[in-house]
Scaffold this motif. Sequence first.
Motif, short mmCIF file in Angstrom:
data_model
loop_
_atom_site.label_atom_id
_atom_site.label_comp_id
_atom_site.label_asym_id
_atom_site.label_seq_id
_atom_site.Cartn_x
_atom_site.Cartn_y
_atom_site.Cartn_z
N VAL A 95 1.05 -1.12 0.01
CA VAL A 95 -0.04 -0.07 -0.05
C VAL A 95 1.08 1.15 0.23
O VAL A 95 1.74 1.38 0.80
CB VAL A 95 -0.83 0.00 1.21
N PHE A 96 0.50 2.50 -0.90
CA PHE A 96 1.15 3.48 -0.93
C PHE A 96 0.45 4.66 -0.98
O PHE A 96 -0.76 4.60 -1.17
CB PHE A 96 2.00 3.44 -2.24
N TYR A 97 0.90 5.85 -0.51
CA TYR A 97 0.46 6.99 -0.69
C TYR A 97 0.64 7.82 -1.87
O TYR A 97 1.70 7.99 -2.52
CB TYR A 97 1.05 7.88 0.41
N ALA A 98 -0.33 8.68 -2.28
CA ALA A 98 -0.20 9.62 -3.62
C ALA A 98 -1.02 10.94 -3.20
O ALA A 98 -1.96 10.94 -2.72
CB ALA A 98 -0.53 8.91 -4.62
N GLU A 99 -0.12 12.09 -3.66
CA GLU A 99 -0.89 13.22 -4.00
C GLU A 99 -0.76 13.72 -5.31
O GLU A 99 0.39 13.51 -5.93
CB GLU A 99 0.06 14.48 -2.87
N GLU A 100 -2.03 14.08 -5.72
CA GLU A 100 -1.85 14.89 -7.02
C GLU A 100 -2.56 16.30 -7.23
O GLU A 100 -3.69 16.25 -6.31
CB GLU A 100 -2.45 13.94 -8.05
N PHE A 277 4.30 3.39 2.99
CA PHE A 277 3.25 4.40 3.06
C PHE A 277 4.17 5.84 3.43
O PHE A 277 4.17 5.88 4.79
CB PHE A 277 2.13 4.00 3.81
N THR A 278 4.19 6.70 2.63
CA THR A 278 4.43 7.88 3.03
C THR A 278 3.59 8.67 4.16
O THR A 278 2.52 8.65 3.97
CB THR A 278 4.72 9.05 1.77
N GLY A 279 4.36 8.72 5.16
CA GLY A 279 3.51 9.24 6.47
C GLY A 279 2.52 8.38 6.80
O GLY A 279 1.31 8.75 7.29
N GLY A 280 3.07 7.17 6.78
CA GLY A 280 1.72 6.09 6.99
C GLY A 280 1.44 5.99 8.60
O GLY A 280 0.16 5.56 8.81
N ILE A 281 2.33 6.37 9.34
CA ILE A 281 1.78 6.20 10.72
C ILE A 281 1.06 7.36 11.02
O ILE A 281 0.29 7.18 12.09
CB ILE A 281 3.06 6.19 11.54
N ASP A 282 0.95 8.78 10.30
CA ASP A 282 0.04 9.60 10.72
C ASP A 282 -1.35 9.21 10.13
O ASP A 282 -2.14 9.58 10.55
CB ASP A 282 0.68 10.87 10.10
N TYR A 283 -1.32 8.64 8.85
CA TYR A 283 -2.41 8.24 8.27
C TYR A 283 -3.32 7.28 9.26
O TYR A 283 -4.56 7.27 9.48
CB TYR A 283 -2.09 7.81 6.80
N LEU A 284 -2.27 6.32 9.76
CA LEU A 284 -3.05 5.35 10.59
C LEU A 284 -3.62 5.98 11.75
O LEU A 284 -4.89 5.69 12.03
CB LEU A 284 -1.83 4.60 10.89
N ALA A 285 -3.19 7.02 12.45
CA ALA A 285 -3.60 7.81 13.61
C ALA A 285 -4.88 8.49 13.17
O ALA A 285 -5.69 8.67 13.70
CB ALA A 285 -2.70 8.54 14.06
N TRP A 286 -4.63 9.12 11.93
CA TRP A 286 -5.79 9.96 11.46
C TRP A 286 -7.13 8.88 11.15
O TRP A 286 -7.99 9.30 11.62
CB TRP A 286 -5.56 10.70 10.17
N LYS A 287 -6.81 7.58 10.73
CA LYS A 287 -7.99 7.03 10.37
C LYS A 287 -8.69 6.36 11.77
O LYS A 287 -9.94 6.18 11.68
CB LYS A 287 -7.49 5.89 9.43
N ILE A 288 -7.77 5.88 12.59
CA ILE A 288 -8.39 5.39 13.77
C ILE A 288 -9.01 6.50 14.44
O ILE A 288 -10.22 6.16 15.12
CB ILE A 288 -7.00 4.72 14.49
N THR A 289 -8.64 7.51 14.50
CA THR A 289 -9.34 8.66 15.36
C THR A 289 -10.64 8.84 14.69
O THR A 289 -11.57 8.96 15.27
CB THR A 289 -8.53 9.96 15.43
N ARG A 290 -10.67 8.97 13.43
CA ARG A 290 -11.90 9.40 12.53
C ARG A 290 -12.86 8.22 12.82
O ARG A 290 -14.11 8.68 12.93
CB ARG A 290 -11.47 9.51 11.15
#
Length: 324
Positions: A95-100, A277-290
Amino acid sequence: MTGTAVKEHLPSEALTDLVAAQLATPAHPVVSAFAGRVAQRYGAAAEAVLFYGSALRTGDLSGTLLDFYVLVDGYRHAYGSTGLAIANRLIPPNVFYAEETIEGVTYRAKYAVLSTAHFCQLASPACFNVSVWARFAQPSMLVWVREGRPDLIRTVANAVAQAPATLLRAARPMLPASSTIRDLWVAAFALTYGSELRAEKKGKGLELFDLAPDYYLAITAPALRAAGIPATVAGDQVQLPTATGTQRLIGSVAWSLRSLQGKLLSALRLIKATATFTGGIDYLAWKITRHSGVTVEIKPWHRRHPIIGGLFLFRDLKRKGAIR
């Protein structure tokens, strides 16, 4: 409506056609553009891109991450890296992160990578784990296909069409003999959510159904038929043969094993994602909190050592009940 009797294992052409029509639904231009750019990252290895998940269900493209599956012709061809190829094969998917930035707006996505052949296998009854077939029993869109490969459209449709049939086949012993179509799918999805580490609150299956009721109403009879499940579907009512005590026992054991396997694989994927996953640990925190409402504190050392930090974070979140 006349009842549809489902008495034998029949070809799933009807189901494949319904799924193919859903896959062909025109996507928002932003989604199509994003998918094309993600596919470009894999050059000639990219074969198709599927769009699924919460952004598809709600239409919210900027308030959450877009979810894609990128299908490739082979892992070594896609990555040119033995490590990533092995990780994708042993603990799928990567799994990877992307911004466009599209028309001046920055959109964000997470995307999973599977080979087309591996995706077909993971969506089928040959796969015990729920990860792929639970997700693709839900509506999805085929938003990018390699030019000059129209054969891939039917290949992907056949693979995705296996998912709802596989889910109902696996869930069959645990389902009530008589129910509405809505209750049937809610019960089936509840089993899959209990088989992975999920931050979502209970009742997610109800939300999934209510956001796409027409899709589930259309696919239920052909999915049951493709699964080889004798049933009668009349209007929104489903009648299944009553499961025997032995069938329910075998089903209960199977779903207990799926839960153990699925939660272990979920944990391994989360740990792996902290590296891919770039910033994966921050994404994980965001998703779990959400999804859970539990506040997740990310410390500087978590970011410096994401894999070890992910293990400690996982332990703490389990203790707090943020993931099940």
